[in-house]
Design a protein around this motif. Structure first.
Motif, PDB file in Angstrom:
ATOM      1  N   LEU A 181       4.377  13.624 -10.436  1.00  0.00           N
ATOM      2  CA  LEU A 181       4.743  14.753 -11.071  1.00  0.00           C
ATOM      3  C   LEU A 181       4.955  14.816 -12.569  1.00  0.00           C
ATOM      4  CD1 LEU A 181       6.226  17.712 -10.694  1.00  0.00           C
ATOM      5  CD2 LEU A 181       8.339  16.303 -10.711  1.00  0.00           C
ATOM      6  N   GLY A 182       4.525  16.194 -13.093  1.00  0.00           N
ATOM      7  CA  GLY A 182       4.747  16.219 -14.402  1.00  0.00           C
ATOM      8  C   GLY A 182       5.586  17.603 -14.853  1.00  0.00           C
ATOM      9  N   ARG A 215      12.779  15.802  -6.745  1.00  0.00           N
ATOM     10  CA  ARG A 215      12.679  15.256  -5.448  1.00  0.00           C
ATOM     11  C   ARG A 215      11.649  15.662  -4.664  1.00  0.00           C
ATOM     12  NH1 ARG A 215      18.906  14.260  -3.618  1.00  0.00           N
ATOM     13  NH2 ARG A 215      17.862  13.111  -1.911  1.00  0.00           N
ATOM     14  N   SER A 216      11.331  17.375  -4.685  1.00  0.00           N
ATOM     15  CA  SER A 216      10.618  17.741  -3.598  1.00  0.00           C
ATOM     16  C   SER A 216       9.137  17.362  -4.021  1.00  0.00           C
ATOM     17  CB  SER A 216      10.568  19.146  -3.602  1.00  0.00           C
ATOM     18  OG  SER A 216      10.086  19.814  -4.306  1.00  0.00           O
ATOM     19  N   SER A 217       8.856  17.486  -5.163  1.00  0.00           N
ATOM     20  CA  SER A 217       7.502  17.015  -5.579  1.00  0.00           C
ATOM     21  C   SER A 217       6.902  15.523  -5.526  1.00  0.00           C
ATOM     22  CB  SER A 217       7.227  17.435  -7.131  1.00  0.00           C
ATOM     23  OG  SER A 217       7.378  18.912  -7.223  1.00  0.00           O
ATOM     24  N   VAL A 218       7.841  14.791  -5.786  1.00  0.00           N
ATOM     25  CA  VAL A 218       7.844  13.362  -5.766  1.00  0.00           C
ATOM     26  C   VAL A 218       7.512  13.062  -4.299  1.00  0.00           C
ATOM     27  CG1 VAL A 218       8.849  11.088  -5.897  1.00  0.00           C
ATOM     28  CG2 VAL A 218       8.648  12.795  -7.930  1.00  0.00           C
ATOM     29  N   THR A 267       0.803  -1.158  -0.264  1.00  0.00           N
ATOM     30  CA  THR A 267      -0.070   0.070   0.015  1.00  0.00           C
ATOM     31  C   THR A 267       0.538   1.192  -0.167  1.00  0.00           C
ATOM     32  OG1 THR A 267      -0.160  -0.210   2.312  1.00  0.00           O
ATOM     33  CG2 THR A 267      -2.038  -1.068   1.043  1.00  0.00           C
ATOM     34  N   LEU A 268       2.096   1.170   0.555  1.00  0.00           N
ATOM     35  CA  LEU A 268       2.930   2.323   0.574  1.00  0.00           C
ATOM     36  C   LEU A 268       4.082   2.189  -0.391  1.00  0.00           C
ATOM     37  CD1 LEU A 268       2.750   2.924   4.421  1.00  0.00           C
ATOM     38  CD2 LEU A 268       1.510   4.018   3.005  1.00  0.00           C
ATOM     39  N   LYS A 269       3.837   1.537  -1.375  1.00  0.00           N
ATOM     40  CA  LYS A 269       4.946   1.683  -2.462  1.00  0.00           C
ATOM     41  C   LYS A 269       5.399   2.792  -2.969  1.00  0.00           C
ATOM     42  CE  LYS A 269       6.023  -0.924  -6.647  1.00  0.00           C
ATOM     43  NZ  LYS A 269       5.343  -1.562  -7.806  1.00  0.00           N
ATOM     44  N   VAL A 270       6.438   3.396  -3.149  1.00  0.00           N
ATOM     45  CA  VAL A 270       6.804   4.764  -3.306  1.00  0.00           C
ATOM     46  C   VAL A 270       6.856   4.883  -4.831  1.00  0.00           C
ATOM     47  CG1 VAL A 270       8.968   6.285  -3.691  1.00  0.00           C
ATOM     48  CG2 VAL A 270       8.408   5.010  -1.506  1.00  0.00           C
ATOM     49  N   ASN A 271       5.889   5.982  -5.030  1.00  0.00           N
ATOM     50  CA  ASN A 271       5.846   6.398  -6.655  1.00  0.00           C
ATOM     51  C   ASN A 271       6.825   7.166  -7.193  1.00  0.00           C
ATOM     52  OD1 ASN A 271       4.615   7.217  -8.938  1.00  0.00           O
ATOM     53  ND2 ASN A 271       2.967   8.155  -8.200  1.00  0.00           N
ATOM     54  N   ARG A 272       7.573   7.021  -8.165  1.00  0.00           N
ATOM     55  CA  ARG A 272       8.620   7.598  -8.566  1.00  0.00           C
ATOM     56  C   ARG A 272       8.388   7.827 -10.145  1.00  0.00           C
ATOM     57  NH1 ARG A 272      12.785   8.340  -5.627  1.00  0.00           N
ATOM     58  NH2 ARG A 272      14.338   8.693  -7.332  1.00  0.00           N
ATOM     59  N   ARG A 273       7.121   7.912 -10.315  1.00  0.00           N
ATOM     60  CA  ARG A 273       6.861   8.238 -12.289  1.00  0.00           C
ATOM     61  C   ARG A 273       6.512   9.642 -12.087  1.00  0.00           C
ATOM     62  NH1 ARG A 273       2.298   5.030 -14.671  1.00  0.00           N
ATOM     63  NH2 ARG A 273       3.901   5.015 -16.495  1.00  0.00           N
ATOM     64  N   ILE A 274       7.450  10.165 -13.417  1.00  0.00           N
ATOM     65  CA  ILE A 274       7.294  11.320 -13.814  1.00  0.00           C
ATOM     66  C   ILE A 274       7.117  11.369 -15.328  1.00  0.00           C
ATOM     67  CG2 ILE A 274       8.738  13.399 -14.138  1.00  0.00           C
ATOM     68  CD1 ILE A 274      10.340  12.742 -11.732  1.00  0.00           C
ATOM     69  N   LEU A 275       6.179  12.397 -15.551  1.00  0.00           N
ATOM     70  CA  LEU A 275       5.693  12.459 -16.814  1.00  0.00           C
ATOM     71  C   LEU A 275       6.479  13.946 -17.399  1.00  0.00           C
ATOM     72  CD1 LEU A 275       3.654  12.155 -19.362  1.00  0.00           C
ATOM     73  CD2 LEU A 275       2.100  13.682 -18.327  1.00  0.00           C
ATOM     74  N   VAL A 276       6.923  13.845 -18.787  1.00  0.00           N
ATOM     75  CA  VAL A 276       7.785  15.016 -19.154  1.00  0.00           C
ATOM     76  C   VAL A 276       6.932  15.313 -20.540  1.00  0.00           C
ATOM     77  CG1 VAL A 276       9.657  15.892 -20.505  1.00  0.00           C
ATOM     78  CG2 VAL A 276       9.713  14.660 -18.208  1.00  0.00           C
ATOM     79  N   TYR A 313      14.255   7.834 -11.739  1.00  0.00           N
ATOM     80  CA  TYR A 313      12.759   8.075 -11.807  1.00  0.00           C
ATOM     81  C   TYR A 313      12.141   7.312 -13.122  1.00  0.00           C
ATOM     82  CZ  TYR A 313      13.458  11.682  -8.476  1.00  0.00           C
ATOM     83  OH  TYR A 313      13.861  12.450  -7.302  1.00  0.00           O
ATOM     84  N   ASP A 314      10.886   6.985 -12.829  1.00  0.00           N
ATOM     85  CA  ASP A 314      10.422   6.192 -13.820  1.00  0.00           C
ATOM     86  C   ASP A 314       9.555   7.205 -14.719  1.00  0.00           C
ATOM     87  OD1 ASP A 314       8.485   4.533 -15.511  1.00  0.00           O
ATOM     88  OD2 ASP A 314       7.350   3.706 -13.850  1.00  0.00           O
ATOM     89  N   LEU A 315      10.326   7.360 -15.943  1.00  0.00           N
ATOM     90  CA  LEU A 315       9.970   8.564 -16.946  1.00  0.00           C
ATOM     91  C   LEU A 315       9.132   8.210 -18.023  1.00  0.00           C
ATOM     92  CD1 LEU A 315      11.055  11.475 -16.379  1.00  0.00           C
ATOM     93  CD2 LEU A 315      13.037  10.897 -18.087  1.00  0.00           C
ATOM     94  N   VAL A 316       8.275   9.050 -18.379  1.00  0.00           N
ATOM     95  CA  VAL A 316       7.437   8.985 -19.577  1.00  0.00           C
ATOM     96  C   VAL A 316       7.569  10.244 -20.120  1.00  0.00           C
ATOM     97  CG1 VAL A 316       5.305   8.524 -20.691  1.00  0.00           C
ATOM     98  CG2 VAL A 316       5.717   7.007 -18.741  1.00  0.00           C
ATOM     99  N   ILE A 317       8.004  10.033 -21.682  1.00  0.00           N
ATOM    100  CA  ILE A 317       8.051  11.498 -22.448  1.00  0.00           C
ATOM    101  C   ILE A 317       7.104  11.448 -23.285  1.00  0.00           C
ATOM    102  CG2 ILE A 317       9.638  12.994 -23.667  1.00  0.00           C
ATOM    103  CD1 ILE A 317      11.966  11.687 -21.982  1.00  0.00           C
TER     104      ILE A 317
END
Lengths: 142, 435
Positions: free
Chosen positions: B109-110, B181-184, B21-30, B82-86
């Motif tokens: 974050l985006g 870092r801060s937003s994630v 349930t508390l898996k850290v989310n490191r997904r970022i959209l660019v 980070y797990d990045l999607v562009i």
């Protein structure tokens, strides 16, 4: 009917007048005649203190105002002259039976009767307590 | 066979649960239409090899000494990529966010370029994202001062205000890393808090259920006793009458009928308690002595057992709008507390008073009272003096039933002389009994 001694002296304790009446009537129908009935545990404790009152068997309700069946059982077992008196506990709360049987067994209750019951069950339990054919190990003794 | 079974048994699950349930989310959209800048994001946020950060010395003035061979071997603080999607267009980005949300792996974050080649610009994109994801953070990245902070704020409104930031192009690696870092971490902290809150409210709900069951259990115990006695009478009369004369038999039948009627009355009391329970159902007008009498009947056995004398001090006729069954439960709870406080023997005074502001029901016991330090706590959830026997929700539920269901007031205080006084104050019912 049975080889029971009809001169057994029985003390019936229940706060419900109707239940008391039914118990006494059953006992009379079995042939017993020396029956005393009391409506609460406090009176019963008072009664057992007087050694002039002969008692062979106590049939008591578990749940009674102020002094309940367990307290009466404890008083009997602590009493030097009464501690071997046969004691039958009567109760109606099936859900808590396990707890009650365990607690009553700790104080060496001799028999346990659950309300409502048929006359033959009551008679059977008394026969079990007083028939010499039943070895001691089958009696509930802690 | 036994071995196989043993292997299948899962380890204790509490840890697994937390991880899941508390898996850290490191997904970022660019969202960026220029190829070169896309590459820059990739190399900063998701480099091929794990980047490492040289541990910062306590004092910034102290220059970092070159690492010794020994130190070089020590594991250093590493930033996992980070797990990045562009995406190159806003439309494509909108699809990605939607899909991610549906699949349960939303973006934290985006980084959004404000001016994009296609029809939709970055700000419109963020506005549209709000329709299905209201947790995501955004950093607007823009080459020109084409939008002022104020105009972005005006376009997005207060709902997103706490979740967006901006950066001017050209950006430095440090700026991007810092914003990421801060937003994630914000996203993850907030998510963790939401999950905790959900778990807590679920636990609370279960405790409330448990408390209601406790009062039902108390009552059903005394019902069990009454039923046992009544059935003993019915069976006994029937059996004993079999051997009797016809007239005696008739008499026994009559007694059996009466005992059966009594059993019906016992059953009715229990039925009344469990009925009209759910809040939100229509309210009705009733006399305040109705729930009181019902509670006394239900608790009759317990009260007698505890050798408690009930005194009705004053019984004004008073109408209340609400749920009589709920109030019965409140009074039962109060009686249970008083019995518990007074152990064996005591007295409870009851009054119903009509006042100018409506009516009050007063329950006073002659127990030891409540320690003044605990008094403000007793109606708070989870406060209990009964150890494992109580959930600490009894009085908090009573307060809620009186104050929320009946718009009344629940007051508990020590009597100046002895015992506890609970006052339930009710407003006068409005015409028609509707609230």
């Amino acid at each position: 009917m049975s080889n029971l001694n009809m001169d057994l002296r029985i003390l019936v304790v229940d706060d419900d007048a109707f239940v008391r009446e039914i118990l006494v009537e059953y006992l009379k129908s079995f042939g017993f005649s020396k029956i005393v009935d009391l409506k609460d545990g406090a009176k019963a404790i008072h009664y057992i203190q007087d050694l002039k009152n002969p008692i062979d068997l106590i049939i008591s309700d578990w749940e009674m105002p102020q002094v309940g069946g367990l307290q009466l059982l404890q008083a009997v077992r602590k009493h030097p002259q009464r501690k071997h008196t046969q004691f039958m506990m009567v109760t109606s709360q099936r859900s808590q039976e396990r707890m009650k049987i365990t607690r009553a067994a700790l104080w060496s209750v001799d028999a346990y009767l659950v309300k409502p019951f048929r006359g033959e069950i009551l008679l059977g339990k008394i026969e079990e307590l007083f028939s010499s054919e039943v070895p001691d190990k089958f009696k509930i003794r802690a | 066979m036994k071995k196989l079974l043993a292997l299948k048994i899962a380890p204790p699950t509490s840890e697994t649960f937390n991880e899941e349930t508390l898996k850290v989310n490191r997904r970022i959209l660019v969202v960026e239409d220029e190829m070169e800048i896309q590459k820059a994001y990739s190399s900063i946020l998701s480099p091929e090899e794990l980047s490492s950060v040289v541990p910062i010395r306590r004092s910034s003035r102290q220059t970092a000494k070159p690492l010794t061979a020994e130190e070089e071997k020590l594991p250093q603080a590493q930033i996992p990529p980070y797990d990045l999607v562009i995406c190159s267009t806003a439309e494509e980005a909108l699809d990605q966010v939607k899909k991610a949300k549906q699949q349960g792996c939303p973006f934290a974050l985006g980084f959004i370029d404000v001016l994009l080649g296609g029809g939709m610009d970055g700000i419109e994109l963020v506005r549209r994202i709000q329709e299905f994801d209201s947790e995501m953070y955004f950093v607007f990245v823009t080459a020109y001062q084409d939008r002022s902070v104020q105009s972005i704020h005006e376009l997005l409104g207060p709902v997103v205000a706490e979740r967006w930031d901006y950066l001017n192009k050209p950006f430095s690696e440090g700026e991007i890393v810092q914003k990421a870092r801060s937003s994630v971490s914000h996203w993850n902290l907030k998510n963790e808090k939401t999950l905790r809150d959900q778990q807590i409210s679920e636990i609370q709900r279960k405790m409330w259920e448990a408390e209601r069951l406790v009062s039902v259990a108390t009552i059903s115990r005394s019902m069990g006793h009454e039923f046992g006695n009544i059935l003993t009478q019915i069976m006994g009369r029937a059996e004993l009458a079999k051997r009797k004369s016809e007239s005696e038999m008739r008499q026994a039948f009559e007694q059996i009928m009466r005992a059966s009627e009594l059993a019906g009355q016992v059953l009715d009391r229990f039925k009344n308690l469990s009925q009209d329970r759910p809040a939100g159902t229509a309210t009705s007008l009733f006399c305040l002595d109705k729930p009181l009498e019902e509670a006394l009947l239900l608790m009759d056995h317990q009260l007698k057992n505890a050798n408690i004398k009930m005194t009705k001090v004053k019984m004004d006729p008073a109408l209340v709008a609400g749920h009589s069954g709920s109030l019965t439960q409140v009074i039962v709870n109060l009686l249970i507390n008083s019995i518990y406080a007074m152990k064996s023997s005591g007295q409870i005074d009851l009054s119903i008073l009509r006042t100018e502001e409506g009516s009050t029901l007063v329950v006073r016991d002659y127990g030891p009272g409540i320690p003044p330090s605990s008094l403000p706590e007793v109606t708070k959830p989870f406060f209990t003096t009964k150890g494992n026997q109580g959930t600490g929700l009894g009085l908090s539920i009573c307060k809620e039933i009186v104050e929320i269901e009946h718009l009344g007031e629940f007051k508990i205080e020590n009597h100046p002389v002895k015992g506890v006084v609970v006052t339930l104050a009710f407003p006068p019912p409005r015409a028609g009994g509707e609230r």
